[in-house]
Write an enzyme that holds these catalytic residues in place. Sequence first.
Site, PDB file in Angstrom:
ATOM      1  N   TYR A 104       0.788  -1.329   0.161  1.00  0.00           N
ATOM      2  CA  TYR A 104      -0.017   0.207  -0.004  1.00  0.00           C
ATOM      3  C   TYR A 104       0.850   1.177  -0.042  1.00  0.00           C
ATOM      4  O   TYR A 104       1.867   1.211  -0.673  1.00  0.00           O
ATOM      5  CB  TYR A 104      -0.946  -0.064   1.235  1.00  0.00           C
ATOM      6  CG  TYR A 104      -2.042   0.922   0.918  1.00  0.00           C
ATOM      7  CD1 TYR A 104      -2.915   0.718  -0.266  1.00  0.00           C
ATOM      8  CD2 TYR A 104      -2.438   1.961   1.816  1.00  0.00           C
ATOM      9  CE1 TYR A 104      -4.007   1.406  -0.726  1.00  0.00           C
ATOM     10  CE2 TYR A 104      -3.647   2.686   1.479  1.00  0.00           C
ATOM     11  CZ  TYR A 104      -4.291   2.578   0.457  1.00  0.00           C
ATOM     12  OH  TYR A 104      -5.312   3.337   0.178  1.00  0.00           O
ATOM     13  N   LYS A 175      -5.915  -1.530  -0.638  1.00  0.00           N
ATOM     14  CA  LYS A 175      -6.754  -1.480   0.649  1.00  0.00           C
ATOM     15  C   LYS A 175      -7.421  -2.729   1.085  1.00  0.00           C
ATOM     16  O   LYS A 175      -7.424  -3.026   2.255  1.00  0.00           O
ATOM     17  CB  LYS A 175      -7.931  -0.635   0.326  1.00  0.00           C
ATOM     18  CG  LYS A 175      -8.354   0.201   1.173  1.00  0.00           C
ATOM     19  CD  LYS A 175      -7.609   1.678   1.402  1.00  0.00           C
ATOM     20  CE  LYS A 175      -7.938   2.454   2.549  1.00  0.00           C
ATOM     21  NZ  LYS A 175      -7.254   3.993   2.457  1.00  0.00           N
TER      22      LYS A 175
END
Length: 565
Positions: A104, A175
């Site tokens: 991420y 996510k």
Amino acid sequence: MELEHESKRPLYIPYSGPILLEFPLLNKGSAFTEEERRNFNLHGLLPEAVETIEEQAERAYRQYLDFKNDADKHIYLRNIQDTNETLFYRLLDAHLNEMMPIIYTPTVGEACEHFSDIYRRARGLFISHPNKAHIDDMLQNATKQNVKVIVVTDGERILGLGDQGIGGMGIPIGKLSLYTSCGGISPAYTLPVVLDVGTNNPQRLNDPLYMGWRHPRITGKEYDEFVDEFIQAVKRRWPNVLLQFEDFAQKNAMPLLNRYRHEICCFNDDIQGTAAVTLGSLIAASRAAGRQLKDQTVTFLGAGSAGCGIAEQIVAQMKSEGLSDEQARARIFMVDRFGLLTDKLPNLLDFQNKLVQKSSSLAKWDVNNDSISLLDVVRNAKPTVLIGVSGQAGLFTEEIIREMHKHCERPIVMPLSNPTSRVEARPEDIINWTDGAALVATGSPFNPVKYKDQEYPIAQCNNAYIFPGIGLGVIASGAKLVTDGMLMAASRTLANCSPLAQEGQGPLLPLIDDIQEVSRKIAKQVAKEAQIQGVATVTSDGALDEAIERNFWKPEYRVYKRTSF
């Protein structure tokens, strides 16, 4: 013991041979047992040795270390995810602190910019405007049938990088990886979605390899109707799903949230998740200083939907600590590119209007012109907290930080913009400019700062402390909506997990290695608040604990038994 027994029950599946090996959710690779290789026609398709998942993870980690730059590490991990999801999450479990910045922020930003160049294999759904008449069919085409969490973006405001078109798909994928690795939500229940409504990025439009709809972005009524068609189709396909809006542009983010938050179980992580983790961090920081949040004066650089969302959560907490609405708002100063938001500024957005300062209260300020700069605010308002959500690097200058420190013995400075290249100030500079006095939390990960023989931990104000626990709490409780009270419960629970606030030393936020336990605690309080607010069925504490554990997936191989179509 009962829950452990449930997780070890055999899984009956109809696939075999090469098809089974191509199924990321089911593939075990070299860990298929002799019996499974025989029953599923896998002999000859795999090397002779039968390995454990620990041996597979050790090999994968050695290969990972061979890559020298973060972008290549990201591609490698994504390849494992697309071939063997259980192994992918086992690897993350063992190295989460090291790998979270790779899967991420900040590395995912580069992956989004180069999405069409590094594309290997389809994941999730690409809902394009030219196919708007077939959205129901596209949702039926999803390989996962029992979807419980969707993360959706339209790719217009990807981190601080702007319009990336379908390249924004990297964000929902990343996510949802954190929903699983931090919050225990099974990857079988997650679905990343990008709404392809075109792009206004000339680099994408002129790139012959760009894989999205090569068209300027649709806007206005056409855009709203397309998003609504998607939402209604989702409600028909998965009526109990949790939908997270991600990286929508400011002009759409708040209107979409306001339109759908009472219609479907949804939230916007950029607005509400960022606000929740920031509020939790501020409550903890205030406690560590022996104060309450209501005692702080807060200045924001960045008055968009994210900044204003954080400000509204701060107002709500200050009110819960005894201030009136007017008193709380008087302690919040919002600065954007045009200066301090005041009641004299024209063309403010609806969500900004409640956060303006009254001009009459600024009459005695020592300012030189009508546009009141961040430095002017720091000199006159004397904030104790400075929060950056501007998306612009370097705007917390040495002059501003030193000015803040003149009137605040222990300033709280939070440059939250992502990725790292957009941070308002680097932690080592803030520590140096305040002679080690500042308490610093950032949006992207930074190493501890060494200053005068002392090491200062830098808290990453990462939404991953919040949204996985919210997701787990919603699933465990069966909540129908995500309410402000549930978000506030998440913030307060995070603050209660702060080592600095609880013990007077250590980091402001828990270690990433402890994030699964934090998610469990947040899930329980979110679920309890959902019950209190009437959006979930009331159960006992014991039943809630059991539901959380039952829904907390672990990356372990199940025994497979053969069935037929």
